[in-house]
Design an enzyme around this catalytic site. Structure first.
Site, PDB file in Angstrom:
ATOM      1  N   ARG A 165       0.824  -1.220   0.000  1.00  0.00           N
ATOM      2  CA  ARG A 165       0.000   0.000   0.000  1.00  0.00           C
ATOM      3  C   ARG A 165       0.856   1.266   0.000  1.00  0.00           C
ATOM      4  O   ARG A 165       0.515   2.267   0.629  1.00  0.00           O
ATOM      5  CB  ARG A 165      -0.939   0.042   1.217  1.00  0.00           C
ATOM      6  N   SER A 238     -10.335  -0.232   3.026  1.00  0.00           N
ATOM      7  CA  SER A 238      -9.651  -0.500   4.302  1.00  0.00           C
ATOM      8  C   SER A 238      -9.122   0.818   4.858  1.00  0.00           C
ATOM      9  O   SER A 238      -8.435   1.553   4.151  1.00  0.00           O
ATOM     10  CB  SER A 238      -8.462  -1.425   4.085  1.00  0.00           C
ATOM     11  N   GLU A 334      -4.424   4.079   6.349  1.00  0.00           N
ATOM     12  CA  GLU A 334      -4.005   3.904   4.964  1.00  0.00           C
ATOM     13  C   GLU A 334      -4.303   5.115   4.072  1.00  0.00           C
ATOM     14  O   GLU A 334      -3.451   5.498   3.269  1.00  0.00           O
ATOM     15  CB  GLU A 334      -4.681   2.645   4.396  1.00  0.00           C
TER      16      GLU A 334
END
Ligand code: EPU
Length: 338
Positions: A165, A238, A334
């Site tokens: 990520r 997420s 994130e």
């Protein structure tokens, strides 16, 4: 290029649906328009928020920086050799329809990344990944324009510094470049990857074999069951990364919590399932003000209506504090914050 009326409302332009406005939004559909803008010192402030689908962002109530909305469209087979199809897509192309188009051409490789919200240009920024595949696995190169100099540069796989990520566009080069085109390498000897638990089960139910299109359908079904559709309920996928911890920390967690969901990584570290940690900490389906952690997937932060970035950050801190207290692991958010 069209410049916006000030201030420009961004609430419909971020999938969390946060109340947000910007001083100036610049929308472009032609590369020449972007180049012209880069050359204009009056308009050129760094860093700028480059907006794709707005699906990995926490936008503050007021953004003083320029917001650049990428409207470049187009997709094509750039070249082909004995080993692969090299498929180019302009940065503004919506991701999922692009994936479906590649599958319709008979080019496998992107099927595990079906139904991810956002645009082609945003995909490399966070190295999107799902069900065992990440952009870096199918990446050939991208082209980007530097906002200050107008320089057009090709970034290779190594240049992008992809990690879980993460990429150079979230780190050293954040806010400096506009990605304009991405080329994917779709291998002719591609083997579908179905070993991610839910996918094998879903494929068995579908009974369509394990062709790229069947895998895509399985991924779509699994995602639709677990993940909220941003058009129905605001979210950014997420919200936390799955934390990567040392073998020693993994052992400590395991000693107290024998059921912890963890995956061994090749380098000896372990990736813990943040959704599991959050659920155990009691946050699954729980709200704090207008936001909460989703009832079917605790890793997804949802906006039940009218939230601002401050509400999101309050929940982020509350979840982090509880998971840290219970497991000794600090979760990292994130989405990118603006
Ligand atoms: N789990 C729980 N409780 C929950 C959620 C998950 O116990 O509330 C457990 C599950 O039972 C499972 C494990 O955690 O054993 C993993 O869950 P899941 O398969 O749903 O995947 P994830 O690790 O939570 C990651 C990605 C997703 C991606 C899926 C599938 C990150 C931060 N998220 O989620 O990506 O779709 O794997 O590959 O890596 C995104 O980045 O926005 C995203 C949705």
């Amino acid at each position: 290029m069209s410049a916006s009326i000030n201030p420009f409302n961004l609430t419909a332009m971020n999938t969390l649906g946060l109340q947000s406005a910007a001083a100036r939004v610049l929308h472009f559909t032609q590369l020449a328009q972007l180049a012209q803008w880069c050359a204009d010192p009056e308009l050129n402030h760094l860093p700028s928020l480059v907006l794709g689908g707005g699906s990995n962002l926490v936008m503050s109530e007021y953004i003083a920086n320029n917001v650049i909305q990428v409207g470049l469209l187009g997709k094509r087979l750039a070249r082909e050799d004995d080993t692969a199809w090299y498929v180019a897509a302009a940065a503004g192309e919506p991701w999922h329809p692009f994936v479906q188009w590649t599958l319709a051409q008979g080019w496998g490789g992107l099927e595990n990344l079906s139904l991810i919200p956002g645009t082609v240009g945003a995909a490399p920024v966070q190295n999107i990944g799902a069900y065992g595949v990440e952009i870096k696995d199918v990446f050939e190169q991208l082209t980007a324009m530097h906002l200050k100099t107008g320089e057009q540069r090709v970034f290779t796989l190594a240049d992008c510094q992809f990690a879980y990520r993460d990429s150079v566009f979230k780190q050293a080069e954040a806010g400096q470049w506009v990605i304009t085109e991405v080329i994917f390498r779709l291998a002719k000897n591609h083997q579908t990857q179905t070993n991610y638990g839910d996918i094998e089960r879903e494929l068995a139910l579908l009974n369509l074999g394990s062709t790229p299109s069947a895998v895509s359908q399985a991924v779509i079904n699994v995602r639709q069951r677990k993940l909220p559709d941003p058009a129905q309920i605001g979210n950014a996928g997420s919200y936390f990364k799955n934390p990567i911890v040392s073998a020693a920390i993994h052992q400590q967690v395991l000693a107290k919590h024998p059921n912890v969901v963890a995956y061994a990584l090749p380098d000896g570290q372990f990736k813990l399932a943040a959704g599991w940690l959050i659920e155990q900490a009691g946050w699954k389906g729980k709200r704090l003000g207008p936001v909460g952690m989703y009832e079917k997937q605790a890793l997804v932060l949802v906006n039940h209506g009218g939230a601002t970035a401050a509400d999101v950050l309050a929940l982020e801190r509350a979840v982090q504090a509880d998971v840290l207290a219970q497991f000794g692991v600090l979760l990292e958010a994130e989405p990118v914050k603006w």
